[in-house]
Write a protein that holds these residues in place. Sequence first.
Motif, PDB file in Angstrom:
ATOM      1  N   ARG A  21       0.808  -1.221   0.000  1.00  0.00           N
ATOM      2  CA  ARG A  21       0.000   0.000   0.000  1.00  0.00           C
ATOM      3  C   ARG A  21       0.842   1.272   0.000  1.00  0.00           C
ATOM      4  NH1 ARG A  21      -3.491  -3.286   3.826  1.00  0.00           N
ATOM      5  NH2 ARG A  21      -2.165  -2.590   5.547  1.00  0.00           N
ATOM      6  N   ALA A  22       2.129   1.160   0.279  1.00  0.00           N
ATOM      7  CA  ALA A  22       2.958   2.338   0.535  1.00  0.00           C
ATOM      8  C   ALA A  22       3.035   3.285  -0.652  1.00  0.00           C
ATOM      9  CB  ALA A  22       4.364   1.902   0.952  1.00  0.00           C
ATOM     10  N   PHE A  31      -3.276   9.605   4.620  1.00  0.00           N
ATOM     11  CA  PHE A  31      -2.838   8.840   5.777  1.00  0.00           C
ATOM     12  C   PHE A  31      -3.090   7.352   5.537  1.00  0.00           C
ATOM     13  CE2 PHE A  31      -3.200   6.841   9.927  1.00  0.00           C
ATOM     14  CZ  PHE A  31      -2.033   7.313  10.521  1.00  0.00           C
ATOM     15  N   PRO A  32      -2.175   6.470   5.972  1.00  0.00           N
ATOM     16  CA  PRO A  32      -2.339   5.029   5.761  1.00  0.00           C
ATOM     17  C   PRO A  32      -3.298   4.410   6.778  1.00  0.00           C
ATOM     18  CG  PRO A  32      -0.276   5.438   6.890  1.00  0.00           C
ATOM     19  CD  PRO A  32      -0.854   6.787   6.551  1.00  0.00           C
ATOM     20  N   THR A  77       4.661   5.194   7.318  1.00  0.00           N
ATOM     21  CA  THR A  77       3.867   4.539   8.357  1.00  0.00           C
ATOM     22  C   THR A  77       4.698   4.372   9.618  1.00  0.00           C
ATOM     23  OG1 THR A  77       2.487   3.361   6.751  1.00  0.00           O
ATOM     24  CG2 THR A  77       2.638   2.426   8.963  1.00  0.00           C
ATOM     25  N   ALA A  78       5.942   3.931   9.457  1.00  0.00           N
ATOM     26  CA  ALA A  78       6.815   3.739  10.618  1.00  0.00           C
ATOM     27  C   ALA A  78       7.059   5.058  11.348  1.00  0.00           C
ATOM     28  CB  ALA A  78       8.146   3.131  10.179  1.00  0.00           C
ATOM     29  N   LEU A  79       7.280   6.134  10.599  1.00  0.00           N
ATOM     30  CA  LEU A  79       7.548   7.416  11.234  1.00  0.00           C
ATOM     31  C   LEU A  79       6.314   7.944  11.958  1.00  0.00           C
ATOM     32  CD1 LEU A  79       9.616   9.645  11.717  1.00  0.00           C
ATOM     33  CD2 LEU A  79       8.871  10.713   9.588  1.00  0.00           C
ATOM     34  N   ALA A  80       5.151   7.747  11.371  1.00  0.00           N
ATOM     35  CA  ALA A  80       3.915   8.172  12.043  1.00  0.00           C
ATOM     36  C   ALA A  80       3.715   7.396  13.341  1.00  0.00           C
ATOM     37  CB  ALA A  80       2.723   7.979  11.110  1.00  0.00           C
ATOM     38  N   GLN A 202       1.218  12.418   7.286  1.00  0.00           N
ATOM     39  CA  GLN A 202       0.226  13.490   7.422  1.00  0.00           C
ATOM     40  C   GLN A 202       0.501  14.322   8.677  1.00  0.00           C
ATOM     41  OE1 GLN A 202      -2.248  14.458   5.056  1.00  0.00           O
ATOM     42  NE2 GLN A 202      -0.732  13.228   3.923  1.00  0.00           N
ATOM     43  N   SER A 203       1.726  14.829   8.738  1.00  0.00           N
ATOM     44  CA  SER A 203       2.182  15.584   9.912  1.00  0.00           C
ATOM     45  C   SER A 203       1.718  17.034   9.833  1.00  0.00           C
ATOM     46  CB  SER A 203       3.700  15.505  10.018  1.00  0.00           C
ATOM     47  OG  SER A 203       4.130  14.168  10.075  1.00  0.00           O
TER      48      SER A 203
END
Length: 386
Positions: A21-22, A31-32, A77-80, A202-203
Amino acid sequence: MTDFDPAAYLSDELLERIRSRAAAVDAENRFPDEDLAELTDAGYLAILVPKALGGAGLGLAEASILQQRLATAAPATALAINMHLVWTGVAKVFSDRGISGLEFVQEGAAAGEVFAFGISEAGNDLVLFGSDTVAEPQPDGSYAFTGAKIFTSLGPVWTQLGLHGLDITSPDGPQMVYAFVPRTDAVTTRDDWDTVGMRGTQSRTTELHGAVAPADRVVRRVAPGPNPDPIVFGIFSVFEVLLASVYTGIARRALDLAVLTAKKRTSKKTGLAYADDPDIRWRIAEMALAYDGLLPQISSLATDVDQRADHGALWFAKLSGLKHRAVVAAKQIVDEAMLVAGGSSYFTRNELSRLYRDVLAGMFHPSDPESAHATVAAAWLGPVSS
């Protein structure tokens, strides 16, 4: 950690679904949600929560390995998720040291709450040591926060925002107030996240219009400036270790892609497989040498946090240095992978092009290069003479 199996917490099957999905998440700048839903169902948001409170009971060293693994599939995703894990990690730092006050974070994470990290502010290079957000005390012990936070990952989905603000009314002098506010009408999340990379985080910018943190969610009041308080150490240590982990995961994925490319390409000029070309072999060896150096550094410092090691005045230099080295090495590794892959990597359909954009974000997280060097210089040389 000898018996730790990352796949037990982040399965190969889940990882591949997230990876699939990335590209679309990045291209659509969204946003995932699917990733978050699956990770929540897998108990991933509670990996640092004690088993007694419904979590996995892992340490920071184990969470670091998992975040590296997740970042190989979807860096954004990992960073979120990192920003949520920071708060559960700070709660673990507190509980490991016998400090109360953040049990609600652990219980909330186990119950499905999503905690966001509201510290960064535009133009505020003091970061943890100062704030332009106004923290106004209320008669019942709560605080109302007014200001704006930038780079608020998990912008569309968080349920609790951990933040800081400055109370200038306190009789004991200005105080930095750390607290958690729920998402209410007093909070506005701007739809302003349109960046080069890390688009899935989505920061977004978060506006606070008198957003109230209840009295039992006011965690700490400390003096502005460098401070040995556990809230400052907890945030800094977990934040830097997990950031280093995400960018190390990006480096690993770039290295893997470079190896795959070298094994399947053949040079028209020499007739050699790229994997047999001495220049390509040297380039990939350089990448592997840089990557291998990151793993023991992260493991060592994360374990030191878990085991409450005492590095004294060198703690902040070690942590900021770890993050800086990981980001610099990751960027170099992705650059090399692009060269190994050749011109095809410049197309947006190529995964390396996304890694190339994503890895750039590392330079903007605290500690940035200037701050890291200043911290390390101060640790070894002392403060600048007046």
